[in-house]
Design an enzyme around this catalytic site. Sequence first.
Site, PDB file in Angstrom:
ATOM      1  CD  GLU A 161      -1.289  -6.174   5.360  1.00 38.09           C
ATOM      2  OE1 GLU A 161      -1.401  -4.987   5.673  1.00 38.09           O
ATOM      3  OE2 GLU A 161      -0.980  -6.555   4.209  1.00 38.09           O
ATOM      4  CG  HIS A 181      -3.644  -3.516   3.228  1.00 40.81           C
ATOM      5  ND1 HIS A 181      -2.597  -3.115   4.022  1.00 40.81           N
ATOM      6  CD2 HIS A 181      -4.263  -2.386   2.811  1.00 40.81           C
ATOM      7  CE1 HIS A 181      -2.572  -1.793   4.089  1.00 40.81           C
ATOM      8  NE2 HIS A 181      -3.574  -1.316   3.365  1.00 40.81           N
ATOM      9  CB  CYS A 210      -0.980  -0.036   1.170  1.00 44.82           C
ATOM     10  SG  CYS A 210      -2.373   1.121   0.965  1.00 44.82           S
TER      11      CYS A 210
END
Length: 511
Positions: free
Chosen positions: A171, A169, A79
């Site tokens: 994660e 993202h 990001c």
Amino acid sequence: MAEKILILDFGSQYTQLIARVVREANVYCEITPYNKPIDFVPGLKGVILSGSPFSVNDENAPDIDINAILKRVPVLGVCYGAQLTARNFGGKVERSEKREYGRAQLRLSQKDLLWEDVKPESQVWMSHGDSILQIPADFEILGTTESIPVAAFKRNNASTNIIYGLQFHPEVYHSEFGKTIINNFLVKVCRCKQDWTPAHFVSDTVNNLKEKIGERKVIMALSGGVDSTVAATLVHRAIGERLYGIFVDNGVLRKDEYGQVLETYKQIGLNVKGIDAREHFYTKLAGKTNPEEKRKIIGGTFIEIFDQESHKIEGIQLLGQGTIYPDVIESVSVHGPSVTIKSHHNVGGLPEKMHLELVEPLRYLFKDEVRKVGLELGIPHAMLYRHPFPGPGLAIRILGEITEEKVKLLQEADALYVKALKDFDLYDKVWQAGAILLPVKSVGVMGDERTYEYTVALRAVTSVDGMTADWAHLPYEFLAYISNEIINNVRGINRVVYDISSKPPATIEWE
């Protein structure tokens, strides 16, 4: 030299999630503020640049020399990290006309090591106000979405290591192949061996503790909780009986907890002294109703007792604590060079008062990793997987003044509640559960008698990390059963209610 991935934190709410995914892949990693100089130790295999609440075009936006890092190790920008990379190498990043937040469909533009075992089209999680409109001259686009032309890119320059940028993202749970993508970066790009396991952590930590502590003595305040128990067991493995544990009964523990915890410590082989200080705490708490005042009294009285006991042992030079990684990284500022590590919340104030050197064997572990290490050490499963319990204990689950009578009422109700959750196979399906004694009496009928007794509220929540929580949707049959159990077996309680508030706006505990 042990392998390591370094995560440079630009202030993202998701930085800890990146670390957790890397650790789950059996690769050791650390989070550090972006503005702290990088120590390029031999074992450093790669660097991940986190997201950020800033825009790369802000006047005081966080910035680093990415090229200097690339000369040493591969880099993955997530990001903000991707946007900073694009801007710093000559690309174009501008404020989006429409902020992209939530689910999006990633379409892969070409094959790549990063995309191994990733579907050509999959769901990802976006959270950004800026967009990369144009990549630098020697970069390649690896993926797009309907909304943005650059969702993923790379630069594979022969003179430096490879760098990847992801606008989404990976994660976050909602990114369908996010863990696979991060795993590919770790294994295919950084060549990590994935050999960081609980067994390795135990052996390495015990050896390091032996070297650090030498022949000195360590004292620890134990609570019966996961963190302090695992930390104490590691220290005990290193120095044996030169570890002195103190477990204080503050009068607001769960039913029979004092004896049960001391027995478990005995089974584990820890050198622990139990202090029954219930009456002392009750005297100090008498007449106090303010939640914060109750917390301070319990914390202050504990420090007073622990300090007294420590002076009965000659030659103490070290204080052991169960500090874990979230305690450490929450107190590290990403907006400046100053770094202040807070003391562990259960024994806050001890380091300052006692002037002892700290020993914190768990300071780089997350809670779930602490539990895995505990299993490796042979600590009973029941102790490792107990629900979180507040430092001030039942004092903040008794609204109003604390008395011995009220504590006994709540202990009985809470014990019945926890037992029923286990009997109905619900205990491991909730994050935390407990009973709260309300400062309210109401009329009831038992047999032919009118009663005027206390009300108990039951609380059960589901959560991942306790930062947010939803009320647990326990079956009606269970709620009916436990209500009858408490009212029929605890004289002094004639009404049971169930709390259906989520966090936020409520908190998990009532005080």
